[in-house]
Enzyme design. Structure first.
Site, PDB file in Angstrom:
ATOM      1  N   ASP A  35       0.813  -1.212   0.000  1.00 43.80           N
ATOM      2  CA  ASP A  35       0.000   0.000   0.000  1.00 43.80           C
ATOM      3  C   ASP A  35       0.848   1.265   0.000  1.00 43.80           C
ATOM      4  OD1 ASP A  35      -2.367  -1.363  -0.085  1.00 43.80           O
ATOM      5  OD2 ASP A  35      -2.795  -1.208   2.057  1.00 43.80           O
ATOM      6  N   LYS A  57      -3.771   3.399  -2.460  1.00 47.62           N
ATOM      7  CA  LYS A  57      -5.035   4.106  -2.634  1.00 47.62           C
ATOM      8  C   LYS A  57      -4.958   5.470  -1.978  1.00 47.62           C
ATOM      9  CE  LYS A  57      -7.803  -0.139  -2.412  1.00 47.62           C
ATOM     10  NZ  LYS A  57      -8.850  -0.864  -1.650  1.00 47.62           N
ATOM     11  N   MET A 170      -9.305   8.488   9.216  1.00 45.76           N
ATOM     12  CA  MET A 170      -9.785   8.858   7.877  1.00 45.76           C
ATOM     13  C   MET A 170     -10.905   9.891   7.947  1.00 45.76           C
ATOM     14  SD  MET A 170      -9.726   5.012   6.205  1.00 45.76           S
ATOM     15  CE  MET A 170     -10.637   4.311   7.590  1.00 45.76           C
TER      16      MET A 170
END
Length: 252
Positions: A35, A57, A170
């Site tokens: 990632d 991402k 997030m």
């Protein structure tokens, strides 16, 4: 012969927080699927012969859709390869590791979960903010702010009234909305809040305020994700207990 897959947590960013087991698994790998937030120091443990596949991402920018990542893991393992799926933090804490494990289990592919240190715990710790304290908070909640109030099953109205520490991952894209709604649901506007960006790394930055002021403070300081939001009285200890400075960041 079918290979196997390690679903590995790379930790929060500081390469010194990678577990010994994670390092051992990486060194056995034929393929590493990794990632965006995995540090170069950790990637250095990948054997030279191993294939590296980047599937990082960002918001509105995914290298591969999740379903294609799962198909890739299955494909490589069915070819008999040892595959490491390397994720920031912990694979089972908002890492979609459970979905990948389900895909592997459905095909009968052996897999192993290698836990990592979640940023939910590590980033506050590196900012001198304990999530629990005998006189301030007996527990904590960890939730995602990715979809804010539309996050499925997140009881924001209950969390607002809780005396426990609230950790939001997030959530930077919805910070004003989150703070406004927590206040509207009954959390005191002067509740201490800290935002820790790039926690545990040389880029770490900590901004402290209250529910009423933190969104403006973050905007003024141009704080960017990745970041952990901490809400609760334990934030008061930051000034007394902060110990980590960016120039202390470890390199392996």
């Amino acid at each position: 012969m079918t290979g196997r897959v390690f679903l590995i947590g790379a930790g929060p960013g500081d390469p010194g927080l990678l577990t010994l087991k994670a390092k051992d698994c990486l060194e056995q790998s034929d393929v590493v699927v990794y990632d965006r937030l995995v540090s170069p120091e950790i990637l250095a443990f990948i054997p030279k012969h191993a294939d590296r596949v980047y599937v990082g991402k960002e918001a509105h920018n995914h290298t591969l859709p999740q379903a294609e990542i799962e198909d890739l893991l299955v494909e490589k393992a069915l070819c008999g390869q040892t595959v490491s799926r390397l994720k920031g933090g912990d694979p089972f804490v908002y890492g979609r590791g459970a979905e990948e494990a389900e895909a592997l289990a459905a095909r009968g592919i052996p897999f192993e979960i290698v836990p990592g240190i979640s940023s939910a715990i590590a980033a506050p710790a590196y900012a001198g903010i304990p999530l629990t304290h005998r006189t301030l908070a007996s527990g904590f909640h960890v939730v995602t702010g990715h979809e804010c109030l539309h996050s499925r099953g997140t009881p924001w109205e209950v969390l607002a009234l809780s005396s426990q520490t609230l950790v939001i991952l997030m959530g930077m894209g919805h910070l004003p909305e989150i703070t406004d709604k927590l206040i509207s649901y009954g959390r005191a506007p002067d509740t201490p809040v800290a935002v820790v960006s790039w926690g545990t790394t040389a880029r770490q930055e900590v901004v402290v305020g209250t529910l009423a002021t933190i969104a403006a403070a973050v905007a003024k300081n141009e704080v960017k994700p990745p970041a952990v939001i901490v809400v609760g009285d334990v934030v008061q200890l930051h000034e007394k207990l902060h110990w980590f400075e960016p120039d202390m960041a470890l390199s392996l």
